[in-house]
Design a protein around this motif. Structure first.
Motif, PDB file in Angstrom:
ATOM      1  N   PRO A 107      -1.189   8.086  56.777  1.00  0.00           N
ATOM      2  CA  PRO A 107      -1.469   6.786  56.150  1.00  0.00           C
ATOM      3  C   PRO A 107      -2.224   5.874  57.112  1.00  0.00           C
ATOM      4  O   PRO A 107      -2.034   5.962  58.329  1.00  0.00           O
ATOM      5  N   SER A 108      -3.078   5.010  56.570  1.00  0.00           N
ATOM      6  CA  SER A 108      -3.824   4.068  57.410  1.00  0.00           C
ATOM      7  C   SER A 108      -2.889   3.088  58.107  1.00  0.00           C
ATOM      8  O   SER A 108      -3.213   2.550  59.156  1.00  0.00           O
ATOM      9  N   SER A 109      -1.719   2.862  57.526  1.00  0.00           N
ATOM     10  CA  SER A 109      -0.669   2.043  58.129  1.00  0.00           C
ATOM     11  C   SER A 109       0.660   2.499  57.541  1.00  0.00           C
ATOM     12  O   SER A 109       0.730   2.825  56.357  1.00  0.00           O
ATOM     13  N   THR A 110       1.709   2.498  58.351  1.00  0.00           N
ATOM     14  CA  THR A 110       3.031   2.859  57.829  1.00  0.00           C
ATOM     15  C   THR A 110       3.816   1.622  57.407  1.00  0.00           C
ATOM     16  O   THR A 110       4.861   1.742  56.789  1.00  0.00           O
ATOM     17  N   THR A 111       3.306   0.434  57.736  1.00  0.00           N
ATOM     18  CA  THR A 111       3.912  -0.825  57.298  1.00  0.00           C
ATOM     19  C   THR A 111       2.889  -1.567  56.451  1.00  0.00           C
ATOM     20  O   THR A 111       1.777  -1.837  56.904  1.00  0.00           O
ATOM     21  N   ILE A 112       3.281  -1.895  55.215  1.00  0.00           N
ATOM     22  CA  ILE A 112       2.374  -2.559  54.275  1.00  0.00           C
ATOM     23  C   ILE A 112       2.923  -3.954  53.992  1.00  0.00           C
ATOM     24  O   ILE A 112       4.063  -4.111  53.557  1.00  0.00           O
ATOM     25  N   ALA A 113       2.090  -4.962  54.237  1.00  0.00           N
ATOM     26  CA  ALA A 113       2.503  -6.356  54.081  1.00  0.00           C
ATOM     27  C   ALA A 113       2.895  -6.676  52.643  1.00  0.00           C
ATOM     28  O   ALA A 113       2.355  -6.099  51.690  1.00  0.00           O
ATOM     29  N   SER A 114       3.829  -7.612  52.512  1.00  0.00           N
ATOM     30  CA  SER A 114       4.263  -8.056  51.184  1.00  0.00           C
ATOM     31  C   SER A 114       3.143  -8.809  50.487  1.00  0.00           C
ATOM     32  O   SER A 114       2.167  -9.211  51.106  1.00  0.00           O
ATOM     33  N   GLY A 115       3.301  -8.991  49.185  1.00  0.00           N
ATOM     34  CA  GLY A 115       2.371  -9.811  48.422  1.00  0.00           C
ATOM     35  C   GLY A 115       1.010  -9.209  48.189  1.00  0.00           C
ATOM     36  O   GLY A 115       0.023  -9.924  48.060  1.00  0.00           O
ATOM     37  N   GLY A 116       0.892  -7.879  48.156  1.00  0.00           N
ATOM     38  CA  GLY A 116      -0.393  -7.261  47.817  1.00  0.00           C
ATOM     39  C   GLY A 116      -1.045  -6.459  48.920  1.00  0.00           C
ATOM     40  O   GLY A 116      -2.175  -5.996  48.750  1.00  0.00           O
ATOM     41  N   GLY A 117      -0.367  -6.264  50.049  1.00  0.00           N
ATOM     42  CA  GLY A 117      -0.929  -5.449  51.120  1.00  0.00           C
ATOM     43  C   GLY A 117      -1.130  -4.017  50.663  1.00  0.00           C
ATOM     44  O   GLY A 117      -0.469  -3.544  49.725  1.00  0.00           O
ATOM     45  N   THR A 118      -2.061  -3.291  51.298  1.00  0.00           N
ATOM     46  CA  THR A 118      -2.343  -1.909  50.918  1.00  0.00           C
ATOM     47  C   THR A 118      -2.482  -1.014  52.146  1.00  0.00           C
ATOM     48  O   THR A 118      -2.753  -1.485  53.254  1.00  0.00           O
ATOM     49  N   ALA A 119      -2.313   0.263  51.916  1.00  0.00           N
ATOM     50  CA  ALA A 119      -2.604   1.320  52.889  1.00  0.00           C
ATOM     51  C   ALA A 119      -3.113   2.510  52.087  1.00  0.00           C
ATOM     52  O   ALA A 119      -2.845   2.626  50.887  1.00  0.00           O
ATOM     53  N   THR A 120      -3.849   3.405  52.743  1.00  0.00           N
ATOM     54  CA  THR A 120      -4.375   4.581  52.067  1.00  0.00           C
ATOM     55  C   THR A 120      -4.002   5.854  52.823  1.00  0.00           C
ATOM     56  O   THR A 120      -3.717   5.815  54.016  1.00  0.00           O
ATOM     57  N   PHE A 121      -3.994   6.967  52.095  1.00  0.00           N
ATOM     58  CA  PHE A 121      -3.895   8.287  52.703  1.00  0.00           C
ATOM     59  C   PHE A 121      -4.659   9.252  51.802  1.00  0.00           C
ATOM     60  O   PHE A 121      -4.999   8.910  50.667  1.00  0.00           O
ATOM     61  N   THR A 122      -4.957  10.433  52.314  1.00  0.00           N
ATOM     62  CA  THR A 122      -5.712  11.419  51.544  1.00  0.00           C
ATOM     63  C   THR A 122      -4.918  12.716  51.400  1.00  0.00           C
ATOM     64  O   THR A 122      -4.039  13.025  52.203  1.00  0.00           O
ATOM     65  N   VAL A 123      -5.263  13.460  50.354  1.00  0.00           N
ATOM     66  CA  VAL A 123      -4.791  14.822  50.185  1.00  0.00           C
ATOM     67  C   VAL A 123      -6.036  15.660  49.916  1.00  0.00           C
ATOM     68  O   VAL A 123      -6.809  15.355  49.008  1.00  0.00           O
ATOM     69  N   SER A 124      -6.223  16.698  50.735  1.00  0.00           N
ATOM     70  CA  SER A 124      -7.359  17.602  50.578  1.00  0.00           C
ATOM     71  C   SER A 124      -6.841  18.985  50.212  1.00  0.00           C
ATOM     72  O   SER A 124      -5.779  19.400  50.677  1.00  0.00           O
ATOM     73  N   PHE A 125      -7.602  19.700  49.378  1.00  0.00           N
ATOM     74  CA  PHE A 125      -7.212  21.037  48.951  1.00  0.00           C
ATOM     75  C   PHE A 125      -8.431  21.764  48.405  1.00  0.00           C
ATOM     76  O   PHE A 125      -9.481  21.159  48.169  1.00  0.00           O
ATOM     77  N   THR A 126      -8.271  23.066  48.205  1.00  0.00           N
ATOM     78  CA  THR A 126      -9.305  23.880  47.584  1.00  0.00           C
ATOM     79  C   THR A 126      -8.672  24.681  46.450  1.00  0.00           C
ATOM     80  O   THR A 126      -7.756  25.474  46.709  1.00  0.00           O
ATOM     81  N   PRO A 127      -9.107  24.463  45.203  1.00  0.00           N
ATOM     82  CA  PRO A 127      -8.606  25.323  44.115  1.00  0.00           C
ATOM     83  C   PRO A 127      -8.998  26.774  44.435  1.00  0.00           C
ATOM     84  O   PRO A 127     -10.156  27.050  44.746  1.00  0.00           O
ATOM     85  N   SER A 128      -8.033  27.689  44.412  1.00  0.00           N
ATOM     86  CA  SER A 128      -8.287  29.039  44.910  1.00  0.00           C
ATOM     87  C   SER A 128      -8.707  30.053  43.852  1.00  0.00           C
ATOM     88  O   SER A 128      -9.211  31.109  44.202  1.00  0.00           O
TER      89      SER A 128
END
Length: 181
Positions: A107-128
């Motif tokens: 995650p871009s941050s493990t602590t997300i501020a109250s009142g609308g704060g955000t963080a992002t993370f990704t999931v990558s995969f290949t359909p086999s």
């Protein structure tokens, strides 16, 4: 300025802020129920493919190309009144089907501020292989009713190898859509 979540009584707020009571005050009640209790975090998750994601639900990403890597970005939003904490996403012990090279980004941050704060993370995969696929996603949070937050990435892979192959006694292997001349 006034913090309405610290105001416990509309009548007192109205008197202090405006200096008079409003005739419509009884219609609204005398307290702020949305601000009662201790401040708590509230999680919501959205996907770059498929929109809103619910805890325990699916993130349907539609049709993907077999053998082609795919990365989805997830945005975690905290609409609560206390900081939200999240952990690294994992499979949560679940098993992926018809997918390989699965990677859960930090995650871009493990602590997300109250009142609308955000963080992002990704999931990558290949359909086999051609057909349906699923990838489990799970991460711990401090949201009391959505911990852990779990969902499944689902979709259909197409465009892989043909289900059948044709060989002509005259010209050899035939490609899809070809004619035997």
């Amino acid at each position: 300025g006034w913090n309405v979540c610290r105001v416990t009584n509309y009548a007192d707020f109205w008197d202090d802020f405006f200096g008079v009571r409003n005739a419509y005050l009884p219609k609204f009640g005398t307290s702020f129920p949305e601000c009662s209790g201790a401040p708590v975090p509230e999680i919501s998750v959205s996907s770059s493919d498929g929109g809103s994601v619910t805890d325990g639900g699916d993130n349907s990403v539609g049709t993907e190309t077999t053998g082609t890597a795919k990365t989805i970005t997830y945005t975690v939003t905290n609409s609560g009144r206390a900081n939200l904490t999240i952990a690294q996403a994992t499979s949560g012990g679940g098993t992926a089907t018809n997918a390989s090279n699965i990677s859960y980004g930090s995650p871009s941050s493990t602590t997300i501020a109250s009142g609308g704060g955000t963080a992002t993370f990704t999931v990558s995969f290949t359909p086999s292989a051609d057909g349906s696929f699923s990838i489990p996603v799970s991460f711990a949070t401090n949201d009391s009713d959505e911990n852990p937050f779990n969902f499944t990435i689902t979709g259909t892979a197409t465009g892989g190898t043909s289900e059948i192959s044709l060989v002509s006694s005259e010209t050899g292997a035939l490609a899809d859509g070809a004619t035997d001349a």
